[in-house]
Design a protein around this motif. Structure first.
Motif, PDB file in Angstrom:
ATOM      1  N   UNK A 384       0.818  -1.203   0.000  1.00 25.64           N
ATOM      2  CA  UNK A 384       0.000   0.000   0.000  1.00 25.64           C
ATOM      3  C   UNK A 384       0.857   1.260   0.000  1.00 25.64           C
ATOM      4  N   UNK A 385       1.959   1.244   0.760  1.00 21.30           N
ATOM      5  CA  UNK A 385       2.765   2.457   0.906  1.00 21.30           C
ATOM      6  C   UNK A 385       4.004   2.455   0.019  1.00 21.30           C
ATOM      7  N   UNK A 386       4.038   1.549  -0.977  1.00 22.50           N
ATOM      8  CA  UNK A 386       5.105   1.560  -1.970  1.00 22.50           C
ATOM      9  C   UNK A 386       4.584   2.189  -3.261  1.00 22.50           C
ATOM     10  N   UNK A 387       5.351   3.110  -3.782  1.00 19.75           N
ATOM     11  CA  UNK A 387       4.937   3.808  -4.994  1.00 19.75           C
ATOM     12  C   UNK A 387       5.016   2.875  -6.212  1.00 19.75           C
ATOM     13  N   UNK A 388       4.234   3.143  -7.244  1.00 15.74           N
ATOM     14  CA  UNK A 388       4.273   2.309  -8.456  1.00 15.74           C
ATOM     15  C   UNK A 388       5.692   2.161  -8.994  1.00 15.74           C
ATOM     16  N   UNK A 389       6.000   0.930  -9.417  1.00 16.29           N
ATOM     17  CA  UNK A 389       7.330   0.639  -9.932  1.00 16.29           C
ATOM     18  C   UNK A 389       8.309   0.194  -8.870  1.00 16.29           C
ATOM     19  N   UNK A 390       7.914   0.154  -7.616  1.00 14.27           N
ATOM     20  CA  UNK A 390       8.820  -0.264  -6.542  1.00 14.27           C
ATOM     21  C   UNK A 390       8.809  -1.765  -6.354  1.00 14.27           C
ATOM     22  N   UNK A 391       9.355  -2.209  -5.245  1.00 18.60           N
ATOM     23  CA  UNK A 391       9.412  -3.630  -4.976  1.00 18.60           C
ATOM     24  C   UNK A 391       9.202  -3.888  -3.480  1.00 18.60           C
ATOM     25  N   UNK A 392       8.633  -5.073  -3.205  1.00 21.31           N
ATOM     26  CA  UNK A 392       8.423  -5.546  -1.842  1.00 21.31           C
ATOM     27  C   UNK A 392       9.007  -6.944  -1.756  1.00 21.31           C
ATOM     28  N   UNK A 393       9.974  -7.140  -0.883  1.00 17.61           N
ATOM     29  CA  UNK A 393      10.645  -8.418  -0.737  1.00 17.61           C
ATOM     30  C   UNK A 393      10.352  -8.991   0.648  1.00 17.61           C
ATOM     31  N   UNK A 394       9.901 -10.241   0.686  1.00 18.43           N
ATOM     32  CA  UNK A 394       9.649 -10.962   1.931  1.00 18.43           C
ATOM     33  C   UNK A 394      10.702 -12.047   2.049  1.00 18.43           C
ATOM     34  N   UNK A 395      11.406 -12.034   3.184  1.00 21.76           N
ATOM     35  CA  UNK A 395      12.509 -12.971   3.376  1.00 21.76           C
ATOM     36  C   UNK A 395      12.259 -13.791   4.643  1.00 21.76           C
ATOM     37  N   UNK A 396      12.375 -15.127   4.519  1.00 22.26           N
ATOM     38  CA  UNK A 396      12.193 -16.035   5.646  1.00 22.26           C
ATOM     39  C   UNK A 396      13.471 -16.831   5.832  1.00 22.26           C
ATOM     40  N   UNK A 397      13.970 -16.860   7.073  1.00 26.39           N
ATOM     41  CA  UNK A 397      15.160 -17.637   7.359  1.00 26.39           C
ATOM     42  C   UNK A 397      15.133 -18.138   8.800  1.00 26.39           C
ATOM     43  N   UNK A 398      15.934 -19.167   9.027  1.00 27.17           N
ATOM     44  CA  UNK A 398      16.078 -19.737  10.364  1.00 27.17           C
ATOM     45  C   UNK A 398      17.374 -19.225  10.962  1.00 27.17           C
ATOM     46  N   UNK A 399      17.292 -18.729  12.184  1.00 29.27           N
ATOM     47  CA  UNK A 399      18.468 -18.173  12.845  1.00 29.27           C
ATOM     48  C   UNK A 399      18.658 -18.869  14.189  1.00 29.27           C
ATOM     49  N   UNK A 400      19.801 -18.640  14.802  1.00 26.91           N
ATOM     50  CA  UNK A 400      20.098 -19.244  16.090  1.00 26.91           C
ATOM     51  C   UNK A 400      21.131 -20.333  15.946  1.00 26.91           C
ATOM     52  N   UNK A 401      21.448 -20.970  17.056  1.00 25.08           N
ATOM     53  CA  UNK A 401      22.444 -22.045  17.040  1.00 25.08           C
ATOM     54  C   UNK A 401      22.138 -23.047  18.142  1.00 25.08           C
ATOM     55  N   UNK A 402      22.796 -24.170  18.075  1.00 25.01           N
ATOM     56  CA  UNK A 402      22.659 -25.249  19.045  1.00 25.01           C
ATOM     57  C   UNK A 402      21.192 -25.703  19.098  1.00 25.01           C
ATOM     58  N   UNK A 403      20.647 -25.771  20.324  1.00 21.70           N
ATOM     59  CA  UNK A 403      19.291 -26.310  20.492  1.00 21.70           C
ATOM     60  C   UNK A 403      18.216 -25.233  20.445  1.00 21.70           C
ATOM     61  N   UNK A 404      18.598 -23.981  20.229  1.00 20.59           N
ATOM     62  CA  UNK A 404      17.609 -22.898  20.212  1.00 20.59           C
ATOM     63  C   UNK A 404      17.639 -22.233  18.850  1.00 20.59           C
ATOM     64  N   UNK A 405      16.534 -22.327  18.130  1.00 26.29           N
ATOM     65  CA  UNK A 405      16.436 -21.706  16.814  1.00 26.29           C
ATOM     66  C   UNK A 405      15.177 -20.873  16.745  1.00 26.29           C
ATOM     67  N   UNK A 406      15.210 -19.888  15.885  1.00 25.80           N
ATOM     68  CA  UNK A 406      14.090 -18.991  15.655  1.00 25.80           C
ATOM     69  C   UNK A 406      13.875 -18.822  14.162  1.00 25.80           C
ATOM     70  N   UNK A 407      12.664 -18.389  13.842  1.00 25.66           N
ATOM     71  CA  UNK A 407      12.341 -18.051  12.463  1.00 25.66           C
ATOM     72  C   UNK A 407      12.205 -16.539  12.368  1.00 25.66           C
ATOM     73  N   UNK A 408      12.872 -15.983  11.366  1.00 26.40           N
ATOM     74  CA  UNK A 408      12.875 -14.530  11.182  1.00 26.40           C
ATOM     75  C   UNK A 408      12.290 -14.191   9.822  1.00 26.40           C
ATOM     76  N   UNK A 409      11.333 -13.253   9.841  1.00 22.81           N
ATOM     77  CA  UNK A 409      10.669 -12.799   8.612  1.00 22.81           C
ATOM     78  C   UNK A 409      10.940 -11.314   8.460  1.00 22.81           C
ATOM     79  N   UNK A 410      11.477 -10.949   7.300  1.00 14.62           N
ATOM     80  CA  UNK A 410      11.710  -9.543   6.980  1.00 14.62           C
ATOM     81  C   UNK A 410      10.817  -9.137   5.818  1.00 14.62           C
TER      82      UNK A 410
END
Length: 489
Positions: A384-410
């Protein structure tokens, strides 16, 4: 209102503390006073035992009739100086009650009263005359009543001496009287006296110290209570202000569509000959406004339930990649109409993260409906707030280490951005950055990001925003894969 409540809290806090301190001080005073009295009585009884053991008993005559008497010269050889140094006075009475020997400089004229537990007596002397009485007794002088102090240690009470302007002198004593017997024969009476100021002086000093201490403590508690009540009232005041602002904003948001609906209805009713096409247009306007009101009411109801703890998420395994795909598909047509490139990027986890192959790496425990609402809101705002001709990128990744991990969405867009001074208020309810965004699109109700923040909080995650005006905005949502997990340190 808040100042009055703060004063009442501080006053109650101070009053309760003062009462507790007063009770404590009273208990300490009573304990110390009783201890002092017991020590004096123990001292007197000890002196009685020592003196009785040291008495020299002689037979009255050589007839052998068994009658005995006390040898005063041998029993009390110049004891006056010793007992005076110890602040203890002795009196020896005959079996008939006649005073035979005393360390006092004047006779007390106090009747003999056997008492091993100790009693307090008061001797009032005028010029050449004295009156002896027990504490609380009433005596007369020349058939005229004399006012006596009620409290046994009240030295400041005035004693009225009729027909005499000479101030009396008062002597208060603690006494123990013992009858000395040999077989069935009474040899005499021993009375031991101790000045009562040995009790009253430390008692008065203790009262002064306790009063001073309580006064300083009450003043300190009053200051601390005022400070603490201010801290206690601060979140209440902030909550009240938020509630007040929330009510005003909700009323404003509801008033505008209601007024528009009322206007369209009045126009339709005022002109019965209105063309069917105009009737249809007015009904369509009313339908859009009612839908808007419905969404607003749903948002307000969700936030109200969230504040009251009534929202109980239904946690199930949620494939976040599939959920993001659906959210993007819902916004695909809108993005295409504005020539906006909308994409989803699934980032492979780093090699140092242990991945359980028995489950999907992008699956977490969560409420599908709430998470769908969260990311649909974020992606929809980005489009909605991006002007015509722009771009919107959604990024999903798993972060963390060992036995504790999280999912991060940008969610990154190249839109109009947000001013830096508005970032801190972005998740407040009904907050809208009108100056920055009014030129691009019409402002919404201001509840979308507040709901997004509440959903992230329900899932024990974090949401943050980074933005540069006229360059773009990035929303970052971090969610634990399992609710209740803690970071391993």
């Amino acid at each position: 209102m808040f100042q009055a409540t703060r004063r009442r809290l501080a006053l109650w806090y101070t009053a309760v503390t003062a009462v507790v301190l007063l009770l404590f001080a009273t208990g300490v005073y009573m304990y110390v006073r009783s201890t002092l009295i017991e020590r004096v009585d123990d001292t007197l009884n000890h002196v009685v035992e020592v003196v009785v053991r040291s008495l020299v008993i002689d037979p009255v005559n050589s007839a052998g009739d068994g009658k005995l008497r006390i040898n005063l010269e041998a029993s009390f050889p110049d004891n006056a100086d010793t007992v005076e140094d110890d602040r203890i006075d002795l009196e020896w009475f005959s079996p008939t009650g006649e005073l035979l020997w005393s360390t006092f400089s004047f006779p007390l004229n106090i009747p003999i009263h056997l008492n091993r537990t100790g009693e307090t007596v008061r001797v009032v002397r005028w010029a050449g005359e004295q009156v002896s009485f027990k504490a609380g007794e009433q005596v007369t002088r020349g058939n005229v009543p004399v006012l006596l102090p009620i409290a046994e240690d009240n030295y400041q009470s005035k004693i009225l001496a009729p027909k005499s302007k000479i101030a009396p002198s008062t002597l208060v004593l603690r006494q123990v009287t013992e009858r000395v017997e040999m077989g069935r024969q009474v040899l005499g009476y021993l009375r031991v006296s101790h000045p009562w100021f040995e009790v009253t002086k430390p008692s008065r000093e203790l009262i002064f110290d306790l009063s001073l201490g309580i006064g300083l403590m009450v003043i300190s508690v009053a200051a601390i209570g005022w400070f603490l009540s201010g801290l206690a009232m601060k979140p209440v005041r902030e909550s009240y202000q938020r509630l007040k602002q929330f009510t005003a904003d909700a009323s404003h948001e509801l008033r505008s569509p209601i007024a528009t609906i009322q206007t369209n209805v009045q126009v339709a009713l005022a002109d019965p000959d209105l063309e069917p096409q105009m009737h249809r247009q007015q009904l369509q306007v009313i339908e859009r406004l009612t839908q808007r009101l419905g969404r607003l009411v749903d948002d307000l109801l969700f936030l109200a339930r969230q504040d009251s703890g009534m929202v109980q998420p239904c946690f199930t395994p949620v494939p976040l990649d599939a959920l993001l795909m659906e959210a993007i598909e819902e916004q695909r047509l809108v993005a295409a109409s504005k020539n906006i490139n909308l994409s989803l990027d699934l980032v492979e986890p780093p090699t140092d993260i242990t991945v359980d192959i028995s489950e999907e790496i992008y699956t977490l425990e969560g409420d599908w409906d709430q998470l769908a609402r969260l990311f649909t809101n974020l992606v929809g705002n980005a489009v909605q707030y991006t002007l015509p001709g722009g771009r919107v990128d959604v990024e999903l990744q798993q972060i963390g280490r060992h036995n504790y991990t999280q999912l991060q969405v940008k969610v990154k867009d190249t839109g109009i951005g947000i001013p830096e001074d508005a970032l801190g208020h972005l998740f407040d309810r009904f907050y809208r950055v009108d100056q920055a965004r009014s030129r691009a699109v019409a402002a919404g109700s201001g509840l979308g990001l507040a709901i997004a923040s509440a959903i992230v909080e329900n899932h024990q995650g974090h949401i943050r925003v980074e933005s540069i005006l006229d360059c773009g905005t990035t929303f970052t949502v971090t969610l634990p894969r399992r609710v209740g997990e803690q970071v391993s340190k």
